[in-house]
Design a protein around this motif. Structure first.
Motif, PDB file in Angstrom:
ATOM      1  N   MET A 123      31.308  47.335  53.689  1.00 14.98           N
ATOM      2  CA  MET A 123      30.876  48.369  54.629  1.00 14.98           C
ATOM      3  C   MET A 123      29.856  47.819  55.632  1.00 14.98           C
ATOM      4  O   MET A 123      29.941  48.048  56.828  1.00 14.98           O
ATOM      5  N   ILE A 124      28.877  47.095  55.071  1.00 20.61           N
ATOM      6  CA  ILE A 124      27.848  46.512  55.940  1.00 20.61           C
ATOM      7  C   ILE A 124      28.476  45.465  56.870  1.00 20.61           C
ATOM      8  O   ILE A 124      28.138  45.380  58.045  1.00 20.61           O
ATOM      9  N   PHE A 125      29.405  44.688  56.316  1.00 17.13           N
ATOM     10  CA  PHE A 125      30.070  43.657  57.101  1.00 17.13           C
ATOM     11  C   PHE A 125      30.846  44.277  58.264  1.00 17.13           C
ATOM     12  O   PHE A 125      30.815  43.778  59.392  1.00 17.13           O
ATOM     13  N   THR A 126      31.518  45.372  57.980  1.00 16.45           N
ATOM     14  CA  THR A 126      32.274  46.084  59.025  1.00 16.45           C
ATOM     15  C   THR A 126      31.341  46.611  60.102  1.00 16.45           C
ATOM     16  O   THR A 126      31.627  46.532  61.308  1.00 16.45           O
ATOM     17  N   LEU A 127      30.205  47.160  59.653  1.00 21.76           N
ATOM     18  CA  LEU A 127      29.224  47.695  60.596  1.00 21.76           C
ATOM     19  C   LEU A 127      28.669  46.593  61.492  1.00 21.76           C
ATOM     20  O   LEU A 127      28.479  46.775  62.709  1.00 21.76           O
ATOM     21  N   VAL A 128      28.446  45.412  60.903  1.00 15.94           N
ATOM     22  CA  VAL A 128      27.944  44.280  61.678  1.00 15.94           C
ATOM     23  C   VAL A 128      28.963  43.860  62.736  1.00 15.94           C
ATOM     24  O   VAL A 128      28.627  43.570  63.888  1.00 15.94           O
TER      25      VAL A 128
END
Length: 257
Positions: free
Chosen positions: A1-6
């Motif tokens: 999720m964080i990776f996608t947001l980044v």
């Protein structure tokens, strides 16, 4: 999720960077176009004002003066919108020129006759006059093509410029003929005078009461007679020289072989 947001944030940043670069390039392009157009309008203003400053060199009608002032006024209107910090200066000049246009438009139309035109004695002034008339004719045609000069005014003023150019051309041919005659280049001199006389006769047919043309026709005829006489006088001298050389060869000491 964080990776996608980044990744999303990186994509947004890239999009913003690209968008800012595009906007910056558009601004730079618009600024470059503004400068080019402003320089073009300033060149039009400078060229036209230069011709106006030299209009006293030849009989210039109020109609052609009005065409020139309107050309400056139109260029100032365009330049004012692109002048930036110099807008006040362009505004002042525009007001002055607009006043001139109004005064000429409301004043009495003046068309001085070209019959009284006299060519300057100074060669530099003659060259300057030739250049001014050439530029003036190009401006008149350009303004007519833009629909800013009526057909009647265009035809009348172009005819006046053509007549002035022909007069200058005739004066130049007669002057060169005299120089050729002085250096005993009689063939060249006769050719120049004959061409000048032909041009004068054509002008005289259009303006038979022009005293300048009448004087120049008489001058050209007199010069042609002078050249023809000089040719006849020089011919026997040439023949005599040839005969003397033949006699010298006949009685010269024979070479022994």
């Amino acid at each position: 999720m964080i990776f996608t947001l980044v990744l999303v944030l990186i994509g947004v940043l890239l999009f913003l960077v690209i968008g800012i670069n595009v906007i910056q390039q558009q601004k730079e392009r618009a600024e470059a176009e503004r400068r080019v157009e402003l320089a073009r309008q300033r060149a039009i203003i400078d060229e036209t004002e230069e011709i106006l400053s030299q209009s006293s060199m030849f009989p210039c009608s109020s109609q052609i003066i009005l065409v020139l002032y309107k050309r400056v006024r139109d260029a100032l209107k365009i330049a004012k919108g692109m002048a930036g910090t110099q807008v006040a200066d362009y505004e002042r000049r525009l007001n002055d020129i607009s006043g001139q246009v109004t005064n000429i438009s409301n004043g009495t139309q003046n068309t001085p006759p070209i019959e009284g035109f006299r060519l300057p004695d100074n060669d530099k002034q003659v060259l300057a006059l030739v250049q001014v008339l050439k530029k003036l004719k190009a401006i008149l045609r350009s303004e007519h093509n833009k629909g800013k000069v009526s057909m009647g005014i265009f035809s009348e003023e172009e005819g006046r410029i053509d007549s002035l150019q022909l007069r200058i051309n005739v004066e130049s041919m007669l002057s060169r003929a005299k120089m050729s005659c002085a250096t005993k280049q009689y063939g060249t001199a006769k050719q120049m005078v004959t061409k000048a006389l032909s041009t004068l006769q054509a002008i005289k047919a259009q303006t038979p009461n022009d005293p300048f043309i009448g004087r120049k026709v008489d001058e050209a005829k007199a010069l042609l007679e002078e050249i023809s006489g000089a040719q006849k006088e020089s011919a026997p001298v040439v023949q005599q020289d040839k005969e003397e050389k033949d006699i010298d060869v006949l009685f010269q000491q024979k070479k022994k072989w």
